[in-house]
Design an enzyme around this catalytic site. Structure first.
Site, PDB file in Angstrom:
ATOM      1  N   LYS A 104      -7.862  -8.947 -18.862  1.00  0.00           N
ATOM      2  CA  LYS A 104      -8.220  -9.166 -20.271  1.00  0.00           C
ATOM      3  C   LYS A 104      -7.707 -10.503 -20.821  1.00  0.00           C
ATOM      4  CE  LYS A 104     -10.092  -7.016 -23.775  1.00  0.00           C
ATOM      5  NZ  LYS A 104     -11.280  -6.154 -23.621  1.00  0.00           N
TER       6      LYS A 104
ATOM      7  N   GLU B 111       5.166 -10.778  -6.139  1.00  0.00           N
ATOM      8  CA  GLU B 111       4.214 -10.826  -7.254  1.00  0.00           C
ATOM      9  C   GLU B 111       4.740 -10.155  -8.513  1.00  0.00           C
ATOM     10  OE1 GLU B 111       4.107  -8.950  -4.637  1.00  0.00           O
ATOM     11  OE2 GLU B 111       3.081  -7.045  -4.949  1.00  0.00           O
TER      12      GLU B 111
ATOM     13  N   SER C  58     -21.615  -5.910 -27.696  1.00  0.00           N
ATOM     14  CA  SER C  58     -21.071  -4.722 -28.336  1.00  0.00           C
ATOM     15  C   SER C  58     -20.265  -5.083 -29.575  1.00  0.00           C
ATOM     16  CB  SER C  58     -20.143  -4.008 -27.350  1.00  0.00           C
ATOM     17  OG  SER C  58     -19.009  -4.836 -27.115  1.00  0.00           O
ATOM     18  N   GLY C  59     -20.016  -6.385 -29.748  1.00  0.00           N
ATOM     19  CA  GLY C  59     -19.089  -6.800 -30.794  1.00  0.00           C
ATOM     20  C   GLY C  59     -17.710  -7.050 -30.205  1.00  0.00           C
ATOM     21  N   GLY C  60     -17.498  -6.633 -28.950  1.00  0.00           N
ATOM     22  CA  GLY C  60     -16.191  -6.780 -28.301  1.00  0.00           C
ATOM     23  C   GLY C  60     -16.049  -8.099 -27.560  1.00  0.00           C
ATOM     24  N   VAL C  61     -14.848  -8.319 -27.028  1.00  0.00           N
ATOM     25  CA  VAL C  61     -14.524  -9.594 -26.390  1.00  0.00           C
ATOM     26  C   VAL C  61     -15.290  -9.789 -25.071  1.00  0.00           C
ATOM     27  CG1 VAL C  61     -12.640 -11.030 -25.528  1.00  0.00           C
ATOM     28  CG2 VAL C  61     -12.164  -9.275 -27.229  1.00  0.00           C
ATOM     29  N   ASP C  62     -15.298  -8.756 -24.224  1.00  0.00           N
ATOM     30  CA  ASP C  62     -15.830  -8.933 -22.868  1.00  0.00           C
ATOM     31  C   ASP C  62     -17.316  -9.289 -22.880  1.00  0.00           C
ATOM     32  OD1 ASP C  62     -13.303  -8.082 -22.342  1.00  0.00           O
ATOM     33  OD2 ASP C  62     -13.887  -6.062 -21.728  1.00  0.00           O
TER      34      ASP C  62
ATOM     35  N   GLY D 225       0.847  -1.192   0.000  1.00  0.00           N
ATOM     36  CA  GLY D 225       0.000   0.000   0.000  1.00  0.00           C
ATOM     37  C   GLY D 225       0.871   1.226   0.000  1.00  0.00           C
TER      38      GLY D 225
ATOM     39  N   CYS E  46       5.123  -6.272   1.850  1.00  0.00           N
ATOM     40  CA  CYS E  46       5.463  -4.848   1.908  1.00  0.00           C
ATOM     41  C   CYS E  46       4.669  -4.158   3.031  1.00  0.00           C
ATOM     42  CB  CYS E  46       5.206  -4.211   0.545  1.00  0.00           C
ATOM     43  SG  CYS E  46       5.865  -2.553   0.403  1.00  0.00           S
ATOM     44  N   TYR E  47       3.755  -3.284   2.707  1.00  0.00           N
ATOM     45  CA  TYR E  47       2.936  -2.652   3.740  1.00  0.00           C
ATOM     46  C   TYR E  47       2.246  -3.725   4.590  1.00  0.00           C
ATOM     47  CZ  TYR E  47      -0.589   0.537   5.730  1.00  0.00           C
ATOM     48  OH  TYR E  47      -1.387   1.266   6.579  1.00  0.00           O
TER      49      TYR E  47
ATOM     50  N   HIS F 179       8.332  -7.519  -3.044  1.00  0.00           N
ATOM     51  CA  HIS F 179       7.120  -7.897  -3.782  1.00  0.00           C
ATOM     52  C   HIS F 179       7.338  -9.168  -4.603  1.00  0.00           C
ATOM     53  CE1 HIS F 179       4.780  -4.211  -3.068  1.00  0.00           C
ATOM     54  NE2 HIS F 179       5.959  -3.614  -3.021  1.00  0.00           N
TER      55      HIS F 179
END
Ligand code: XMP
Length: 523
Positions: free
Chosen positions: A368, A169, A221-225, A53, A80-81, A167
């Site tokens: 994504k 990650e 919408s035509g999009g991936v999501d 953080g 970390c924090y 970190h």
């Protein structure tokens, strides 16, 4: 489902932590740090990770956590924090160090450590802190140090409490994934059995339970999501999902037909296609200001959508393909638990008076590329799953100045050529390198139509026509981008084809500006 909860202390990396855990095939979600021990226990966490953080633990409004969480007997990893919060809560000390540590640091291991098992004695880790733990709490062993950090890692194996100042990650931490695996598998004893297939199974069960015998609607919408969301919800409730596709006429060549083919024909989802092309052209007539275009297009979309929804009768649920980055952008956060989701961007859906839907957002924890993987697992065509980003307002913001049907035709035709040529260029690179987004692969590419004309000569004729701007960028996440260093022969071929094949265009220019200072889109 065994879930590792990441308590978010306002970290830049909180979702990345959850993401790395999922990469290790254990499901993980981020929740706010102020959850109470009782609420957290009710979620039955398999393990808990405390994120980093930006605050100092001594700052007046420093985020804190319920100290009773340390008494739950659940394995906890503080980062970390998160390490500093753990140290303070359990009687250790946190001090201001003279020098902050930012970026790579050399970590030296001390005594034997469960968390650091299998990592080098001296290794590179990624640091980003000013304060640091100066004395570990009683019962903890200090397992690693750096020059600036006397307690770079500590652990209390009896209580299954572990922490690092660095970190794990972040990719720059050499043995980061080993350290996270040690926590998940050696400490918490979890099984690496989470996959996209199991995610589908769990989400399908969850959606079925939520929707019961009800009905849902989803805007494509035509999009991936939105496509992946629709496919997933359809898998759960079948024909009780209706999809609505508003064809606003601002999509690229072939896209509207693609939506009908995939969802109507291949998946057999009840699909309502609304031809709103005329309506949008009227709405955009004479509008040159980019923000005004966006505003009108966004507002009209929901109007059309709710008109159609009303015709369907009794529908209780609205499925939305919200993904995690949408939530960060709206500055909203999750309260934890499945139903108790509070996100400010929900307010952006302008429900008409008297209309309400319960929202289903099955992708709201995913990034994504995870959504793409899910789409492939659900059997969506790879052309759709790997579709490059395309702005909601569509071609309207790639036509500078007022939108007309003639300009739409020009930009659509030029764009189709750009995509054809650069799809092929990317495919050649993919074949050579085996990587989808290898160095120099184009990440996003399209044509922009400026509101000017220039003189040219074709055959023996003077022309006075429009130019088109080619935009092709390399990027990872659209936050920053550089113009693609395309080979000259590829540029030449695109230029030749556009001027030769699209009447009304007589010049092609290439945008060689990075982001920043420019943006990827022109409006
Ligand atoms: P910029 O132009 O800001 O774009 O560098 C960054 C990424 O976002 C896309 N973009 C949009 N997407 N609605 C969207 O859904 C929008 O209004 C919008 N504007 C830009 C853009 O294509 C790029 O990938």
């Amino acid at each position: 489902m065994q879930t590792v909860y990441v308590l978010d202390f306002g970290a830049q990396y909180a979702q990345l932590i959850a993401r790395r855990v999922r990469d290790l095939h254990v499901y993980s979600e981020v929740i706010p740090c102020d959850i109470s021990a009782a609420e957290l226990a009710a979620l039955e966490p398999a393990a808990i990770i405390l994120s980093g953080g930006p605050a100092s633990v001594y700052a007046e409004d420093a985020p804190t956590m319920d100290p009773a969480i340390f008494e739950l007997g659940i394995p906890i990893l503080g980062l970390c924090y998160g390490q500093q919060v753990m140290a303070l809560a359990l009687g250790g000390e946190v001090g201001h160090t003279d020098v902050g540590e930012y970026g790579p640091a050399r970590l030296t291991r001390g005594c034997a450590s469960v968390l650091l098992t299998g990592t080098p004695d001296i290794q590179t880790v990624w640091m980003s802190h000013r304060d640091a733990v100066t004395r570990a709490p009683e019962g903890f062993m200090v397992t690693a140090t750096t020059e600036a950090c006397p307690v770079a890692a500590m652990e209390n194996p009896q209580r299954r409490l572990y922490a690092t100042q660095f970190h794990p990650e972040v990719r720059h931490t050499e043995a980061g994934q080993t350290i996270l695996s040690n926590f998940l598998f050696a400490v918490a004893g979890l099984a690496p059995n989470w996959t996209m297939a199991s995610f589908i199974e769990d989400k399908v069960a969850e959606i079925r339970e939520t929707v019961g015998q009800g009905r849902a609607i989803c805007a494509l919408s035509g999009g991936v999501d939105s496509a992946v969301c629709a496919a997933l919800v359809h898998r759960a409730i079948g024909e009780r999902l209706t999809c609505v596709f508003v064809d606003h006429g601002l999509l690229r060549a072939g896209e509207a037909e693609g939506v009908e083919r995939v969802f109507g024909d291949a998946f057999g989802i009840p699909l309502v296609v609304v031809d709103a092309q005329r309506r949008y052209l009227d709405l955009l007539a004479g509008v040159a200001d980019p923000e005004e275009k966006r505003r009108r297009i966004g507002g009209e979309f929901w109007k059309v959508f709710f008109e159609e929804a009303a015709k369907l009768g009794d529908v209780q649920f609205l499925a939305q393909g919200t993904i995690y980055p949408d939530i960060i952008e709206s500055g909203a956060r999750k309260t934890g638990g499945k139903a108790a989701t509070i996100k400010s961007h929900h307010n952006l859906i302008p429900f008409p008076p008297g209309v309400s839907f319960e929202l289903i957002e099955p992708l709201d924890h995913l990034f994504k590329d995870e959504v793409r993987e899910l789409g492939e697992e659900l059997g969506l065509p790879s052309k759709l799953v790997w579709r490059q980003p395309f702005p909601g307002p569509g071609l309207a913001i790639r036509i500078l100045g007022p939108v007309t049907s003639e300009k739409l035709e020009l930009v659509r035709a030029a764009d189709a050529i750009v995509r054809e040529e650069l799809d092929a260029y990317n495919a050649r690179l993919f074949e050579k390198t085996g990587e989808r987004n290898s160095a120099h692969a184009c990440w996003q590419y399209f044509a922009v139509l400026p509101d000017i004309k220039s003189v040219g000569v074709m055959g023996d004729e003077r022309t006075y026509e429009r130019p088109v701007i080619l935009r092709a960028v390399e990027s990872a996440d659209a936050m920053t981008a550089d113009w693609a260093r395309l080979p000259h022969d590829v540029l030449a071929q695109i230029s030749r084809r556009i001027v030769g094949e699209v009447p009304g265009l007589n010049r092609v220019v290439y945008d060689i500006t990075s982001k920043p200072p420019a943006t990827i889109e022109w409006e």
